[in-house]
Design a protein around this motif. Structure first.
Motif, PDB file in Angstrom:
ATOM      1  N   ALA A   1       0.733 -13.440 -11.380  1.00 14.62           N
ATOM      2  CA  ALA A   1      -0.314 -14.162 -12.116  1.00 14.62           C
ATOM      3  C   ALA A   1      -0.661 -13.442 -13.419  1.00 14.62           C
ATOM      4  CB  ALA A   1      -1.557 -14.322 -11.247  1.00 14.62           C
ATOM      5  N   THR A   2      -0.740 -12.131 -13.372  1.00 12.10           N
ATOM      6  CA  THR A   2      -1.043 -11.347 -14.577  1.00 12.10           C
ATOM      7  C   THR A   2       0.071 -11.507 -15.601  1.00 12.10           C
ATOM      8  OG1 THR A   2      -2.293  -9.741 -13.266  1.00 12.10           O
ATOM      9  CG2 THR A   2      -1.545  -9.031 -15.447  1.00 12.10           C
ATOM     10  N   GLN A   3       1.307 -11.416 -15.145  1.00  9.88           N
ATOM     11  CA  GLN A   3       2.438 -11.566 -16.056  1.00  9.88           C
ATOM     12  C   GLN A   3       2.450 -12.956 -16.686  1.00  9.88           C
ATOM     13  OE1 GLN A   3       6.267  -9.952 -14.663  1.00  9.88           O
ATOM     14  NE2 GLN A   3       5.105  -8.995 -13.014  1.00  9.88           N
ATOM     15  N   ALA A   4       2.107 -13.974 -15.918  1.00  9.71           N
ATOM     16  CA  ALA A   4       2.076 -15.343 -16.446  1.00  9.71           C
ATOM     17  C   ALA A   4       0.954 -15.522 -17.471  1.00  9.71           C
ATOM     18  CB  ALA A   4       1.902 -16.341 -15.302  1.00  9.71           C
TER      19      ALA A   4
ATOM     20  N   GLY B   1       8.243  -5.715 -15.746  1.00  9.36           N
ATOM     21  CA  GLY B   1       6.970  -6.371 -16.010  1.00  9.36           C
ATOM     22  C   GLY B   1       5.864  -6.072 -15.015  1.00  9.36           C
ATOM     23  N   TRP B   2       6.161  -5.329 -13.958  1.00 13.55           N
ATOM     24  CA  TRP B   2       5.184  -5.115 -12.891  1.00 13.55           C
ATOM     25  C   TRP B   2       4.323  -3.880 -13.083  1.00 13.55           C
ATOM     26  CZ3 TRP B   2       3.812  -7.950  -8.603  1.00 13.55           C
ATOM     27  CH2 TRP B   2       4.505  -9.153  -8.449  1.00 13.55           C
ATOM     28  N   LEU B   3       4.679  -3.005 -14.022  1.00 12.69           N
ATOM     29  CA  LEU B   3       3.930  -1.766 -14.210  1.00 12.69           C
ATOM     30  C   LEU B   3       3.778  -1.507 -15.697  1.00 12.69           C
ATOM     31  CD1 LEU B   3       2.659   0.615 -12.598  1.00 12.69           C
ATOM     32  CD2 LEU B   3       4.859   1.785 -12.813  1.00 12.69           C
ATOM     33  N   GLY B   4       2.568  -1.139 -16.111  1.00  7.70           N
ATOM     34  CA  GLY B   4       2.302  -0.835 -17.509  1.00  7.70           C
ATOM     35  C   GLY B   4       1.585   0.493 -17.653  1.00  7.70           C
ATOM     36  N   LEU B   5       1.830   1.171 -18.778  1.00  7.11           N
ATOM     37  CA  LEU B   5       1.155   2.416 -19.127  1.00  7.11           C
ATOM     38  C   LEU B   5       0.401   2.183 -20.430  1.00  7.11           C
ATOM     39  CD1 LEU B   5       0.715   5.503 -18.638  1.00  7.11           C
ATOM     40  CD2 LEU B   5       2.720   5.857 -20.115  1.00  7.11           C
TER      41      LEU B   5
END
Length: 180
Positions: A36-39, A20-24
């Motif tokens: 906070a972003t994930q929440a 969940g910490w990195l997205g493409l």
């Protein structure tokens, strides 16, 4: 994979994987997603902070791989950071001479072209499956019109299973064995 990363894996073989910490995203941009972003919501609805540091992006690109379950990750030293994918594991750029380059700068050779139910153009290559960057669709249309590329059709929801990738890796979906 960088030698320094291989050495770190040998030195610390049991570092837990992270999710969940990195997205493409669909344009080939990497996003860091803190707690906070994930929440606030899932990727790509809530993207996080776009990574722009050239050396960091190059490091991620050199250490971007997939496991046996089709989950893509960035091997950050001894820690495997699984990647949430907006559309596919690769984002392709069509060069003026017709060559394909991935969002990491790696060249690839076209195997087949696929149109999804939203009208997006995906390419299967010797490197893997990915989305053609939206800025290159017009040039690709010329290749399709000329007969150089033949289009196949497949709903996007069926693409992960057909091409063997996971868009949102979770601990149960990813191979949690220590990296090789």
């Amino acid at each position: 994979m960088d030698d320094i990363v291989r050495q770190a894996i040998k030195k610390w073989p049991n570092v837990p994987h992270v999710y969940g910490w990195l997205g493409l995203d669909a344009r080939g941009h990497w996003y860091l997603r803190d707690d906070a972003t994930q929440a606030a919501g899932p990727f790509p609805q809530v993207k996080g902070s776009r990574l722009e540091h050239e050396k960091l992006l190059a490091f991620i690109g050199r250490n971007y791989e997939h496991d046996g379950q089709g989950c893509w990750f960035f091997q950050n030293g001894p820690q495997r950071v699984y990647v949430a994918l907006e559309a596919a594991p690769w984002v392709w750029r069509l060069q003026p001479d017709g060559r394909l380059l991935s969002h990491t700068g790696t060249p690839a050779t076209l195997a087949s072209a696929w149109l999804d139910d939203a009208g997006r153009l995906f390419l299967d290559t010797d490197l893997g499956f990915g989305l053609l960057h939206s800025l290159d669709v017009e040039a690709a249309a010329t290749l399709v019109d000329s007969g150089a590329w033949t289009l196949n059709e497949l709903p996007h929801a069926q693409m992960p299973a057909r091409f063997g990738f996971v868009t949102h890796p979770r601990p149960a979906a990813a191979a949690d064995a220590a990296p090789a």
